[in-house]
Design a protein around this motif. Structure first.
Motif, short mmCIF file in Angstrom:
data_model
loop_
_atom_site.label_atom_id
_atom_site.label_comp_id
_atom_site.label_asym_id
_atom_site.label_seq_id
_atom_site.Cartn_x
_atom_site.Cartn_y
_atom_site.Cartn_z
N ILE A 47 0.87 -1.19 0.00
CA ILE A 47 0.00 0.00 0.00
C ILE A 47 0.90 1.23 0.00
O ILE A 47 1.86 1.31 0.77
CB ILE A 47 -0.91 0.03 1.25
N VAL A 48 0.60 2.20 -0.86
CA VAL A 48 1.41 3.42 -0.96
C VAL A 48 0.54 4.62 -0.61
O VAL A 48 -0.54 4.81 -1.18
CB VAL A 48 1.98 3.59 -2.38
N PHE A 49 1.00 5.41 0.37
CA PHE A 49 0.38 6.69 0.70
C PHE A 49 1.24 7.78 0.05
O PHE A 49 2.40 7.95 0.41
CB PHE A 49 0.29 6.90 2.21
N GLU A 50 0.65 8.50 -0.88
CA GLU A 50 1.39 9.50 -1.65
C GLU A 50 0.83 10.89 -1.36
O GLU A 50 -0.34 11.17 -1.62
CB GLU A 50 1.28 9.18 -3.14
N GLY A 51 1.68 11.74 -0.81
CA GLY A 51 1.29 13.13 -0.56
C GLY A 51 1.88 14.04 -1.62
O GLY A 51 3.08 13.99 -1.89
N VAL A 52 1.02 14.88 -2.22
CA VAL A 52 1.46 15.82 -3.25
C VAL A 52 1.33 17.24 -2.69
O VAL A 52 0.25 17.64 -2.21
CB VAL A 52 0.62 15.67 -4.53
N VAL A 53 2.40 18.01 -2.74
CA VAL A 53 2.44 19.36 -2.17
C VAL A 53 1.51 20.30 -2.93
O VAL A 53 1.46 20.29 -4.17
CB VAL A 53 3.88 19.90 -2.18
N GLY A 54 0.79 21.13 -2.18
CA GLY A 54 -0.07 22.14 -2.78
C GLY A 54 0.71 23.38 -3.17
O GLY A 54 1.95 23.37 -3.26
N SER A 55 0.01 24.49 -3.37
CA SER A 55 0.63 25.70 -3.92
C SER A 55 1.41 26.51 -2.90
O SER A 55 2.12 27.44 -3.26
CB SER A 55 -0.45 26.59 -4.56
N SER A 56 1.28 26.17 -1.60
CA SER A 56 2.03 26.92 -0.59
C SER A 56 2.21 26.05 0.65
O SER A 56 1.88 24.86 0.64
CB SER A 56 1.30 28.23 -0.24
N PHE A 57 2.71 26.65 1.73
CA PHE A 57 3.09 25.89 2.93
C PHE A 57 1.89 25.39 3.72
O PHE A 57 2.04 24.49 4.56
CB PHE A 57 3.99 26.72 3.83
N THR A 58 0.69 25.93 3.47
CA THR A 58 -0.49 25.49 4.23
C THR A 58 -1.12 24.26 3.57
O THR A 58 -2.30 24.25 3.21
CB THR A 58 -1.52 26.62 4.36
N SER A 59 -0.29 23.24 3.39
CA SER A 59 -0.78 22.00 2.77
C SER A 59 -0.22 20.77 3.47
O SER A 59 -0.02 19.74 2.84
CB SER A 59 -0.46 21.98 1.28
N ASP A 60 0.03 20.89 4.79
CA ASP A 60 0.49 19.73 5.56
C ASP A 60 -0.65 18.72 5.69
O ASP A 60 -1.73 19.06 6.20
CB ASP A 60 0.94 20.15 6.96
N MET A 61 -0.44 17.50 5.25
CA MET A 61 -1.46 16.45 5.39
C MET A 61 -0.92 15.35 6.28
O MET A 61 0.30 15.18 6.43
CB MET A 61 -1.86 15.90 4.02
N ALA A 62 -1.82 14.58 6.90
CA ALA A 62 -1.40 13.57 7.87
C ALA A 62 -2.26 12.32 7.76
O ALA A 62 -3.40 12.38 7.29
CB ALA A 62 -1.48 14.13 9.30
N ILE A 63 -1.70 11.19 8.20
CA ILE A 63 -2.44 9.94 8.29
C ILE A 63 -2.17 9.31 9.65
O ILE A 63 -1.14 9.57 10.27
CB ILE A 63 -2.07 8.94 7.17
N ASP A 64 -3.09 8.48 10.11
CA ASP A 64 -2.93 7.80 11.40
C ASP A 64 -3.86 6.59 11.43
O ASP A 64 -4.80 6.48 10.64
CB ASP A 64 -3.25 8.76 12.56
N ASP A 65 -3.59 5.67 12.35
CA ASP A 65 -4.46 4.51 12.61
C ASP A 65 -4.81 3.76 11.33
O ASP A 65 -5.98 3.61 10.96
CB ASP A 65 -5.71 4.95 13.35
N VAL A 66 -3.77 3.31 10.65
CA VAL A 66 -3.95 2.55 9.41
C VAL A 66 -4.13 1.08 9.76
O VAL A 66 -3.36 0.51 10.53
CB VAL A 66 -2.73 2.73 8.48
N SER A 67 -5.15 0.43 9.20
CA SER A 67 -5.37 -0.98 9.50
C SER A 67 -5.87 -1.70 8.25
O SER A 67 -6.48 -1.12 7.37
CB SER A 67 -6.38 -1.15 10.63
N MET A 68 -5.58 -2.99 8.23
CA MET A 68 -6.07 -3.87 7.17
C MET A 68 -6.99 -4.89 7.81
O MET A 68 -6.74 -5.37 8.92
CB MET A 68 -4.90 -4.58 6.49
#
Length: 583
Positions: free
Chosen positions: A229-250
């Motif tokens: 499984i791949v989690f891919e984060g793509v940066v937005g147009s400025s610094f207010t684009s921090d994204m996060a993940i947690d509690d991943v389960s299968m």
């Protein structure tokens, strides 16, 4: 079970709530004075099996100061209730690490494990999803400079095998808050392919989703091949684009892929169970295991004269033999948390990525704000690398992490100094200018010409203003720098499996709050205390556990007023596979 104390003429109400991701419900209530003794309260949880819940203890103030309420000795029936550790078996909470997930080496930057809020305002989560406190960990993408729009960070799961045509679901929580939010893509990648191959997209979300954690459940239909499984984060147009993940389960039907037999090949198994490495590949600064197993535990083993075995210079407990030189302009400072100036220096150390860990830095404000001022800190002495290289066939190498954030950053230079030799002759590394608000790793090779005991000198030079703080952390000498005959570090032992539930225990509050936290946005807070409260004719005179320990209580003296509320929240728990769970 728990114990409570409600003595006073104007006692109001104690209420206990059970909260879940979907709401809350009342479990217990006591109203008015309850006498001079501690009383026991018991209630049964209503959370569905397998769901996450927390407890909230709410104290309501009465009409006057004789309304102190206290609680102590909170305990669970561990035959029917399972505490938060049970989630670690099936849910990747990232509380103890990355749980077998690893960074892609072909992308632009990495996901970061973090606690509390991110370093930028108006973006990123204020806390994790597992514990819902600043003490919990999550993974996120930091999109401040030097990140640019469209850059990608990939975080990859362990390998999973075909689930025998049974339904297989991926569940995770994501946080995408910020005016310039980019895109989160989640997809499967067949093993032995790369990112240029067609991928099966499971999930994609773009733009600002609000300052909240959101649950995603997606089916996995790729059942032909083993996959990651791949989690891919793509940066937005400025610094207010921090994204996060947690509690991943299968889901239970998503089986981990079969491990490989490395022993029959005369090799060692990587922690991910699907790759092997040889002893010659240990600590050679190449990740032969995609999860980095072969490059862990690579600190000095058996080096002399002044370096203890297995030393990583993290500075968390002491200076570990590092010392400032006397012939420079000012000194390096051992510190934790943020430095004293805005928009420069780290906010956390590198070792723990928290405000509790330590690092060394140069403070460039005040008297050190002039251009060209310099500070040098020296490591302990090491034996010459030639003997270690002769034994291993590999050069002596040093790795360290540095942080150079600020518009007026000067320079950081590393020198090797032999015993009795000049200090600033053998330069092995240098960096100048703003490198962004991020810890970066550097590695240097000790020159073969060094034949005497040597040490490292870290020279920091100030720039044109106060936003020039430079920091170092986690300095590590590889085992090839050791004396002749030193052996590479042993492979990491396979960690013992976690018990499903901890042994029965009681939350006494004697040594610490034990994960209980006051909730924000209420009128006042619960207080942890020993002995009597500060008001006469109300509150307990001692705790319930031993008579000399601590408890939590609400102080209802001025400036408190009638009806004000304080709410105390427990850690997060997972209900076990039983019908009844009692407290």
């Amino acid at each position: 079970n728990f114990w409570y104390h409600m003595l006073g003429a104007t006692i109001n109400t104690l209420i206990v709530y059970e909260t879940t991701d979907t709401g809350r419900q009342q479990l217990f209530q006591a109203v008015g004075p309850q006498g001079t003794a501690w009383k026991q309260g018991t209630f049964t949880l209503k959370t569905p099996t397998g769901s996450r819940f927390r407890l909230q203890f709410q104290g309501n103030r009465g009409t006057s100061f004789t309304g102190d309420i206290a609680i102590d000795d909170i305990s669970f029936d561990m035959k029917t209730c399972c505490e938060k550790c049970s989630a670690l078996l099936t849910v990747d909470t990232f509380e103890r690490g990355t749980n077998g997930y690893y960074q892609d080496r072909t992308d632009n930057f990495d996901w970061t494990r973090r606690q509390g809020s991110t370093t930028s305002g108006s973006t990123g989560p204020p806390f994790d999803h597992t514990l819902m406190t600043a003490a919990g960990s999550y993974m996120y993408t930091e999109t401040s400079a030097p990140r640019t729009q469209g850059q990608v960070a990939r975080f990859i799961s362990p390998r999973y095998g075909p689930p025998d045509n049974k339904p297989c679901n991926l569940t995770f929580w994501y946080h995408m808050y910020g005016a310039t939010m980019g895109t989160l893509n989640v997809y499967t990648l067949p093993v032995y392919t790369n990112f240029t191959y067609t991928r099966s997209v499971l999930f994609s979300k773009s733009g600002n989703q609000g300052n909240k954690w959101i649950k995603a459940v997606v089916p996995i239909n790729d059942t032909t091949f083993s996959y990651n499984i791949v989690f891919e984060g793509v940066v937005g147009s400025s610094f207010t684009s921090d994204m996060a993940i947690d509690d991943v389960s299968m889901s239970a039907t998503c089986c981990l892929a079969n491990t490989v037999d490395c022993k029959s090949q005369g090799k060692i198994q990587c922690a991910n169970g699907v790759q092997c490495y040889s002893t010659a590949q240990i600590c050679d600064l190449v990740n032969d295991c995609s999860d980095g197993t072969d490059e862990r535990n690579c600190s000095v083993v058996g080096c002399k004269p002044s370096v203890p075995p297995s030393t990583l210079f993290s500075f968390d407990v002491t200076a570990q033999g590092f010392q400032n030189l006397a012939n420079d302009t000012f000194d390096w400072t051992r510190s934790r948390g943020a430095t004293g100036s805005f928009n420069t220096g780290p906010s956390v150390d590198h070792t723990t990525l928290s405000t509790t860990g330590y690092y060394y830095y140069i403070e460039t404000s005040g008297t050190q704000s002039s251009v060209g001022h310099n500070a040098t800190i020296a490591s302990p002495y090491f034996y010459p690398q030639a003997t270690g290289a002769a034994a291993s066939g590999k050069p002596c190498m040093v790795t360290f992490w540095y942080h150079m954030y600020g518009t007026t950053i000067g320079s950081l230079t590393v020198f090797v100094q032999e015993t009795g030799g000049p200090a600033y002759t053998n330069q092995v590394w240098s960096q100048t200018g703003n490198q962004g608000d991020v810890w970066k790793q550097a590695s240097v090779t000790i020159p073969a010409a060094i034949t005497k005991n040597f040490r490292l000198l870290f020279l920091g030079v100030t720039g044109a203003g106060f936003t020039g703080d430079i920091a170092i952390d986690d300095v590590m000498m590889l085992w090839t720098c050791c004396s002749k005959g030193a052996l590479p570090p042993p492979p990491l032992a396979t960690p013992a499996p976690l018990a499903l539930c901890p042994l029965p225990k009681t939350t006494t509050f004697d040594a610490s709050p034990q994960g209980y936290v006051n909730m924000k946005n209420f009128d006042f807070s619960w207080t942890r205390k020993a002995g009597g409260t500060s008001s006469f004719n109300t509150g307990p005179t001692a705790d319930h556990t031993s008579g000399s320990g601590q408890y939590f209580y609400i102080e209802t003296s001025s400036p408190r007023s009638p009806g004000q509320v304080a709410r105390l929240m427990s850690p997060a728990y997972i209900k076990a596979q039983t019908s009844v769970c009692s407290v």
